[in-house]
Scaffold this motif. Structure first.
Motif, PDB file in Angstrom:
ATOM      1  N   GLY A  35      -2.237  14.048   4.016  1.00  0.00           N
ATOM      2  CA  GLY A  35      -3.735  13.696   4.515  1.00  0.00           C
ATOM      3  C   GLY A  35      -3.824  13.776   5.992  1.00  0.00           C
ATOM      4  O   GLY A  35      -2.833  14.311   6.684  1.00  0.00           O
ATOM      5  N   PRO A  36      -4.833  13.397   6.518  1.00  0.00           N
ATOM      6  CA  PRO A  36      -5.233  13.590   8.135  1.00  0.00           C
ATOM      7  C   PRO A  36      -4.371  12.678   9.042  1.00  0.00           C
ATOM      8  O   PRO A  36      -4.015  12.998  10.173  1.00  0.00           O
ATOM      9  N   ARG A  37      -3.743  11.685   8.335  1.00  0.00           N
ATOM     10  CA  ARG A  37      -2.677  10.709   9.210  1.00  0.00           C
ATOM     11  C   ARG A  37      -1.223  11.058   8.563  1.00  0.00           C
ATOM     12  O   ARG A  37      -0.882  10.883   7.408  1.00  0.00           O
ATOM     13  N   PRO A  38      -0.232  11.506   9.567  1.00  0.00           N
ATOM     14  CA  PRO A  38       1.000  11.937   9.110  1.00  0.00           C
ATOM     15  C   PRO A  38       1.694  10.883   8.482  1.00  0.00           C
ATOM     16  O   PRO A  38       2.559  11.449   7.718  1.00  0.00           O
ATOM     17  N   ASN A  39       1.631   9.571   8.823  1.00  0.00           N
ATOM     18  CA  ASN A  39       2.265   8.481   8.022  1.00  0.00           C
ATOM     19  C   ASN A  39       1.450   7.831   7.066  1.00  0.00           C
ATOM     20  O   ASN A  39       1.685   6.638   6.426  1.00  0.00           O
ATOM     21  N   GLY A  40       0.156   8.343   6.714  1.00  0.00           N
ATOM     22  CA  GLY A  40      -0.538   7.716   5.760  1.00  0.00           C
ATOM     23  C   GLY A  40      -1.264   6.690   6.129  1.00  0.00           C
ATOM     24  O   GLY A  40      -1.245   6.150   7.239  1.00  0.00           O
ATOM     25  N   PRO A  41      -2.005   6.051   5.184  1.00  0.00           N
ATOM     26  CA  PRO A  41      -2.936   4.912   5.692  1.00  0.00           C
ATOM     27  C   PRO A  41      -2.116   3.546   5.787  1.00  0.00           C
ATOM     28  O   PRO A  41      -0.888   3.465   5.361  1.00  0.00           O
ATOM     29  N   PRO A  42      -2.757   2.520   6.414  1.00  0.00           N
ATOM     30  CA  PRO A  42      -2.230   1.323   6.513  1.00  0.00           C
ATOM     31  C   PRO A  42      -2.018   0.904   5.202  1.00  0.00           C
ATOM     32  O   PRO A  42      -2.840   1.017   4.325  1.00  0.00           O
ATOM     33  N   ILE A  43      -0.903   0.118   5.031  1.00  0.00           N
ATOM     34  CA  ILE A  43      -1.019  -0.650   3.775  1.00  0.00           C
ATOM     35  C   ILE A  43      -1.186  -2.162   3.872  1.00  0.00           C
ATOM     36  O   ILE A  43      -0.478  -2.695   4.783  1.00  0.00           O
ATOM     37  N   LEU A  44      -1.860  -2.830   3.070  1.00  0.00           N
ATOM     38  CA  LEU A  44      -2.333  -4.292   2.887  1.00  0.00           C
ATOM     39  C   LEU A  44      -1.668  -4.852   1.687  1.00  0.00           C
ATOM     40  O   LEU A  44      -1.703  -4.337   0.653  1.00  0.00           O
ATOM     41  N   ILE A  45      -1.135  -5.930   1.890  1.00  0.00           N
ATOM     42  CA  ILE A  45      -0.650  -6.624   0.671  1.00  0.00           C
ATOM     43  C   ILE A  45      -1.267  -7.954   0.682  1.00  0.00           C
ATOM     44  O   ILE A  45      -1.458  -8.695   1.538  1.00  0.00           O
ATOM     45  N   GLY A  46      -1.884  -8.392  -0.346  1.00  0.00           N
ATOM     46  CA  GLY A  46      -2.641  -9.755  -0.600  1.00  0.00           C
ATOM     47  C   GLY A  46      -1.955 -10.530  -1.516  1.00  0.00           C
ATOM     48  O   GLY A  46      -1.690 -10.383  -2.710  1.00  0.00           O
ATOM     49  N   SER A  47      -1.225 -11.582  -0.692  1.00  0.00           N
ATOM     50  CA  SER A  47      -0.408 -12.394  -1.461  1.00  0.00           C
ATOM     51  C   SER A  47       0.052 -13.783  -0.483  1.00  0.00           C
ATOM     52  O   SER A  47       0.263 -13.711   0.499  1.00  0.00           O
ATOM     53  N   ILE A  48       0.109 -14.933  -1.137  1.00  0.00           N
ATOM     54  CA  ILE A  48       0.876 -15.967  -0.220  1.00  0.00           C
ATOM     55  C   ILE A  48       2.052 -16.664  -1.042  1.00  0.00           C
ATOM     56  O   ILE A  48       2.592 -17.643  -0.359  1.00  0.00           O
TER      57      ILE A  48
END
Length: 318
Positions: free
Chosen positions: A177-190
């Motif tokens: 895709g347009p960003r060489p390293n892909g999109p930001p990764i978000l993790i939802g957890s505590i």
């Protein structure tokens, strides 16, 4: 004030409805979701967010509610919007093969022009796992393998992995895709174990309003836990963006939060107030280092979305 609590004007996104009878009457179909998404983009919301469920049943409810599948809706939203970021809050990694998920991710990245935020979680609602035939056991271990595959493919474009639950042997991700390293990764957890994976793999972290009790003070309490996980992993906590989901309700909203038998109802109250009040509340999160806020709006309609425009203007003007 720590590095992770540097004051900022946070980005503000809106959760779009997918579930029958939640966030107001729910939605009947795609046309309503599209209208709400485009209205939110026109109003000036920074991002649009979807959940990832197939069926959903609150404690005490007699029947499960239907939910439109999130990844399909997200792909369509990528094609009919142009400015707002698009996020998942969050995808259950147990629902999709992780190598295929990475492929789907880069494809939506391409359609959206690089506006995706890939929110991931281990999933938690056994009803839908059982109904759709997905294993619900070893959720942490399955997630740990899945995130290693997804992260490797998105960041490096290739992975060679053989685990107990998943494999991806000599797997390549191309075209990119347009960003060489892909999109930001978000993790939802505590959870403590999940926070170790947050510190290792995530660009962004999320806490939901039931984790923070829908308060700035609750977000502050969790900040130290996340900072400690980063420091234990040898990571500068300031490199992890903090996001918080807040519950905002119209005065006429159905107060479903008062009917939840599994939590202290008095501890979960939606935010209500004037545009000035809401802008001040959002700014308070920003002063504590929160970089992105997702609003769950009760009810969610094109009209209630548009009614938040003054609060966004006041926040950005401050």
């Amino acid at each position: 004030m720590s590095e992770t609590s540097t004051p900022r004007v946070p980005k503000v996104g809106i959760m779009l409805p997918q579930t029958e009878g939640m966030r107001g009457p729910g939605v009947r179909g795609w046309s309503e979701v599209k209208d709400m998404a485009q209205a939110a983009e026109d109003v000036g919301f920074d991002s649009l967010w979807l959940v990832d469920h197939f069926l959903y049943q609150l404690d005490g409810e007699a029947e499960a509610r239907g939910v439109w599948e999130g990844w399909t809706l997200l792909s369509a939203l990528a094609a009919v919007t142009s400015k707002a970021e698009l996020g998942t809050l969050v995808l259950g990694t147990g629902f999709r093969n992780p190598a295929l998920l990475a492929k789907m991710t880069d494809t939506v990245e391409e359609i959206s022009g690089g506006r995706l935020i890939l929110g991931l979680g281990a999933g938690y609602h056994p009803l839908e796992y059982n109904a759709f035939g997905f294993p619900h056991s070893y959720r942490y271990s399955r997630f740990a393998e899945a995130i290693e595959i997804v992260h490797g493919l998105l960041r490096d474009g290739h992975v060679d992995f053989e685990g107990k639950f998943y494999s991806a042997r000599e797997c390549e991700l191309k075209p990119r895709g347009p960003r060489p390293n892909g999109p930001p990764i978000l993790i939802g957890s505590i959870g403590p174990r999940m926070l170790k994976l947050v510190a290792k793999y995530a660009d962004q972290w999320n806490a939901y309003y039931d984790d923070t009790k829908n308060s700035v003070e609750g977000a502050v309490r969790l900040r130290g836990v996340v900072d400690a996980a980063c420091e234990e992993a040898g990571r500068n906590p300031a490199t992890l963006e903090r996001t918080i989901t807040v519950l905002v309700a119209d005065a006429d909203a159905d107060p479903w939060w008062t009917r939840l038998p599994s939590i202290d109802n008095s501890a979960l109250m939606p935010f209500t107030g004037t545009p000035e009040d809401l802008a001040a509340e959002l700014a308070a999160y920003g002063r504590e280092g929160v970089g992105h806020i997702q609003i769950c709006l009760e009810p969610t309609t094109t009209e209630t979305i548009a009614a938040l425009a003054p609060a966004l203007e006041i926040l950005r003007g401050s």
